[in-house]
Design a protein around this motif. Structure first.
Motif, PDB file in Angstrom:
ATOM      1  N   GLN A  53      33.761  33.327  29.891  1.00  0.00           N
ATOM      2  CA  GLN A  53      33.228  32.758  31.121  1.00  0.00           C
ATOM      3  C   GLN A  53      34.315  31.971  31.851  1.00  0.00           C
ATOM      4  OE1 GLN A  53      29.853  30.070  30.770  1.00  0.00           O
ATOM      5  NE2 GLN A  53      29.158  30.650  32.815  1.00  0.00           N
ATOM      6  N   GLU A  54      35.133  31.269  31.115  1.00  0.00           N
ATOM      7  CA  GLU A  54      36.224  30.514  31.747  1.00  0.00           C
ATOM      8  C   GLU A  54      37.148  31.433  32.525  1.00  0.00           C
ATOM      9  OE1 GLU A  54      39.815  27.388  30.576  1.00  0.00           O
ATOM     10  OE2 GLU A  54      38.726  28.441  28.989  1.00  0.00           O
ATOM     11  N   LEU A  55      37.519  32.548  31.915  1.00  0.00           N
ATOM     12  CA  LEU A  55      38.416  33.497  32.582  1.00  0.00           C
ATOM     13  C   LEU A  55      37.743  34.135  33.787  1.00  0.00           C
ATOM     14  CD1 LEU A  55      41.150  34.833  32.574  1.00  0.00           C
ATOM     15  CD2 LEU A  55      40.325  36.432  30.838  1.00  0.00           C
ATOM     16  N   ALA A  56      36.459  34.476  33.667  1.00  0.00           N
ATOM     17  CA  ALA A  56      35.730  35.044  34.807  1.00  0.00           C
ATOM     18  C   ALA A  56      35.688  34.040  35.960  1.00  0.00           C
ATOM     19  CB  ALA A  56      34.327  35.446  34.389  1.00  0.00           C
ATOM     20  N   GLY A  57      35.479  32.755  35.636  1.00  0.00           N
ATOM     21  CA  GLY A  57      35.467  31.723  36.664  1.00  0.00           C
ATOM     22  C   GLY A  57      36.815  31.567  37.346  1.00  0.00           C
ATOM     23  N   GLN A  58      37.890  31.674  36.579  1.00  0.00           N
ATOM     24  CA  GLN A  58      39.234  31.585  37.160  1.00  0.00           C
ATOM     25  C   GLN A  58      39.519  32.764  38.079  1.00  0.00           C
ATOM     26  OE1 GLN A  58      41.722  31.280  33.697  1.00  0.00           O
ATOM     27  NE2 GLN A  58      41.101  29.165  33.260  1.00  0.00           N
ATOM     28  N   LEU A  59      39.116  33.950  37.653  1.00  0.00           N
ATOM     29  CA  LEU A  59      39.294  35.134  38.508  1.00  0.00           C
ATOM     30  C   LEU A  59      38.501  34.979  39.804  1.00  0.00           C
ATOM     31  CD1 LEU A  59      39.077  37.929  35.804  1.00  0.00           C
ATOM     32  CD2 LEU A  59      41.042  37.547  37.321  1.00  0.00           C
ATOM     33  N   ALA A  60      37.271  34.478  39.685  1.00  0.00           N
ATOM     34  CA  ALA A  60      36.443  34.283  40.883  1.00  0.00           C
ATOM     35  C   ALA A  60      37.096  33.272  41.818  1.00  0.00           C
ATOM     36  CB  ALA A  60      35.043  33.822  40.481  1.00  0.00           C
ATOM     37  N   GLY A 109      32.449  47.654  46.091  1.00  0.00           N
ATOM     38  CA  GLY A 109      32.473  47.072  47.432  1.00  0.00           C
ATOM     39  C   GLY A 109      31.105  46.560  47.848  1.00  0.00           C
ATOM     40  N   ASP A 110      30.066  47.340  47.544  1.00  0.00           N
ATOM     41  CA  ASP A 110      28.705  46.915  47.884  1.00  0.00           C
ATOM     42  C   ASP A 110      28.292  45.682  47.087  1.00  0.00           C
ATOM     43  OD1 ASP A 110      28.351  48.904  49.774  1.00  0.00           O
ATOM     44  OD2 ASP A 110      27.349  50.282  48.390  1.00  0.00           O
ATOM     45  N   ILE A 111      28.637  45.660  45.804  1.00  0.00           N
ATOM     46  CA  ILE A 111      28.320  44.490  44.979  1.00  0.00           C
ATOM     47  C   ILE A 111      29.043  43.264  45.520  1.00  0.00           C
ATOM     48  CG2 ILE A 111      28.556  43.452  42.685  1.00  0.00           C
ATOM     49  CD1 ILE A 111      28.238  46.302  41.520  1.00  0.00           C
ATOM     50  N   ALA A 169      37.315  41.001  38.011  1.00  0.00           N
ATOM     51  CA  ALA A 169      36.124  40.193  37.704  1.00  0.00           C
ATOM     52  C   ALA A 169      34.874  41.061  37.604  1.00  0.00           C
ATOM     53  CB  ALA A 169      35.940  39.116  38.774  1.00  0.00           C
ATOM     54  N   ALA A 170      34.863  42.165  38.337  1.00  0.00           N
ATOM     55  CA  ALA A 170      33.690  43.043  38.337  1.00  0.00           C
ATOM     56  C   ALA A 170      33.488  43.745  37.000  1.00  0.00           C
ATOM     57  CB  ALA A 170      33.800  44.071  39.460  1.00  0.00           C
ATOM     58  N   LYS A 171      34.491  43.710  36.120  1.00  0.00           N
ATOM     59  CA  LYS A 171      34.284  44.240  34.771  1.00  0.00           C
ATOM     60  C   LYS A 171      33.171  43.463  34.076  1.00  0.00           C
ATOM     61  CE  LYS A 171      39.047  45.795  33.923  1.00  0.00           C
ATOM     62  NZ  LYS A 171      40.260  45.531  33.103  1.00  0.00           N
ATOM     63  N   VAL A 172      33.019  42.194  34.419  1.00  0.00           N
ATOM     64  CA  VAL A 172      31.931  41.384  33.880  1.00  0.00           C
ATOM     65  C   VAL A 172      30.623  41.755  34.568  1.00  0.00           C
ATOM     66  CG1 VAL A 172      31.012  39.044  33.651  1.00  0.00           C
ATOM     67  CG2 VAL A 172      33.446  39.472  33.241  1.00  0.00           C
ATOM     68  N   LEU A 173      30.632  41.786  35.890  1.00  0.00           N
ATOM     69  CA  LEU A 173      29.406  42.050  36.643  1.00  0.00           C
ATOM     70  C   LEU A 173      28.784  43.391  36.297  1.00  0.00           C
ATOM     71  CD1 LEU A 173      30.529  40.848  40.197  1.00  0.00           C
ATOM     72  CD2 LEU A 173      29.355  39.527  38.429  1.00  0.00           C
ATOM     73  N   ARG A 191      41.421  41.918  46.541  1.00  0.00           N
ATOM     74  CA  ARG A 191      40.612  43.064  46.115  1.00  0.00           C
ATOM     75  C   ARG A 191      40.830  43.372  44.636  1.00  0.00           C
ATOM     76  NH1 ARG A 191      42.038  44.706  51.403  1.00  0.00           N
ATOM     77  NH2 ARG A 191      43.843  45.879  50.623  1.00  0.00           N
ATOM     78  N   ALA A 192      42.081  43.264  44.182  1.00  0.00           N
ATOM     79  CA  ALA A 192      42.384  43.520  42.767  1.00  0.00           C
ATOM     80  C   ALA A 192      41.723  42.475  41.867  1.00  0.00           C
ATOM     81  CB  ALA A 192      43.896  43.532  42.562  1.00  0.00           C
ATOM     82  N   LEU A 193      41.715  41.228  42.311  1.00  0.00           N
ATOM     83  CA  LEU A 193      41.067  40.171  41.532  1.00  0.00           C
ATOM     84  C   LEU A 193      39.562  40.417  41.407  1.00  0.00           C
ATOM     85  CD1 LEU A 193      43.026  37.192  43.070  1.00  0.00           C
ATOM     86  CD2 LEU A 193      42.893  37.649  40.598  1.00  0.00           C
ATOM     87  N   PHE A 194      38.928  40.838  42.506  1.00  0.00           N
ATOM     88  CA  PHE A 194      37.495  41.108  42.428  1.00  0.00           C
ATOM     89  C   PHE A 194      37.228  42.289  41.507  1.00  0.00           C
ATOM     90  CE2 PHE A 194      33.575  43.200  43.402  1.00  0.00           C
ATOM     91  CZ  PHE A 194      32.686  42.139  43.372  1.00  0.00           C
TER      92      PHE A 194
END
Length: 201
Positions: free
Chosen positions: A183-190, A136-138, A51-55, A45-48
């Motif tokens: 983008q690389e960091l966002a991909g790693q978090l995902a 959570g919805d996203i 990553a949601a800072k990007v979304l 949950r913390a990882l998402f």
């Protein structure tokens, strides 16, 4: 860019087209920064959430609106000049009327510095609208293959990590704050979010 449309754009008021000054986005933490969270579901949950800072940044959110018009600026105001989702436009204009296959630096003195562009520039489908939704919805929405373009988790990670339209968020043209991190960091978090169970906040 069709040069014939540039004078039309320049006629809009400064208030409508000004790029709102934006506070710098916080940088993304690296996936390994969450390794100390012992509970796997809590770590996921913390990882998402990270990553949601990007979304939820303006670079992503403005093209994922809940309505039929794109948004612009850090304050997510309605796009000016008026633009509409394909099939809802009364003007007959499409994104490609002003947006070309790359960012366009405006050569004349204006209140905006560039017009963003990409070969696939368009609004995300309504099934991918994030505006007004909780994290959570996203999260549940982007995991839903019926709402995310048919992507399983592996394809979702690839989309975040490698898609060239997603990459635009970190290269948005003059006058726009890029999405946080890279983008690389966002991909790693995902990927770490997926590996830890793809839990939602």
């Amino acid at each position: 860019m069709r040069w014939a449309t540039l004078p039309i754009l320049l006629l809009f008021s400064a208030d409508a087209l000004a790029q709102t000054p934006q506070a710098p986005q916080s940088e993304l933490k690296a996936a390994q920064d969450f390794a100390s969270i012992g509970d796997q579901a809590a770590r996921s949950r913390a990882l998402f959430t990270e990553a949601a800072k990007v979304l939820t940044s303006p670079r992503c959110m403005n093209c994922h609106p809940a309505g039929d018009q794109p948004l612009q600026g850090a304050d997510h105001r309605l796009h000016q000049p008026p633009a509409h989702r394909i099939g809802t436009s009364v003007s007959g204009e499409t994104c490609s009327t002003c947006h070309t296959d790359r960012n366009f630096k405006v050569p004349a003195p204006t209140t905006f510095q560039s017009i963003p562009g990409h070969p696939r520039w368009d609004l995300a489908p309504l099934s991918m609208a994030w505006q007004g939704k909780s994290l959570g919805d996203i999260c549940r929405q982007i995991k839903d293959k019926n709402a995310n373009g048919g992507r399983d988790l592996a394809l979702l990670q690839e989309h975040i990590a490698k898609d060239d339209l997603v990459a635009w968020g970190w290269n948005p043209g003059d006058g726009r704050e890029p999405a946080p991190g890279s983008q690389e960091l966002a991909g790693q978090l995902a990927q770490e979010w997926i590996d830890s169970g793809a839990e939602c906040p």
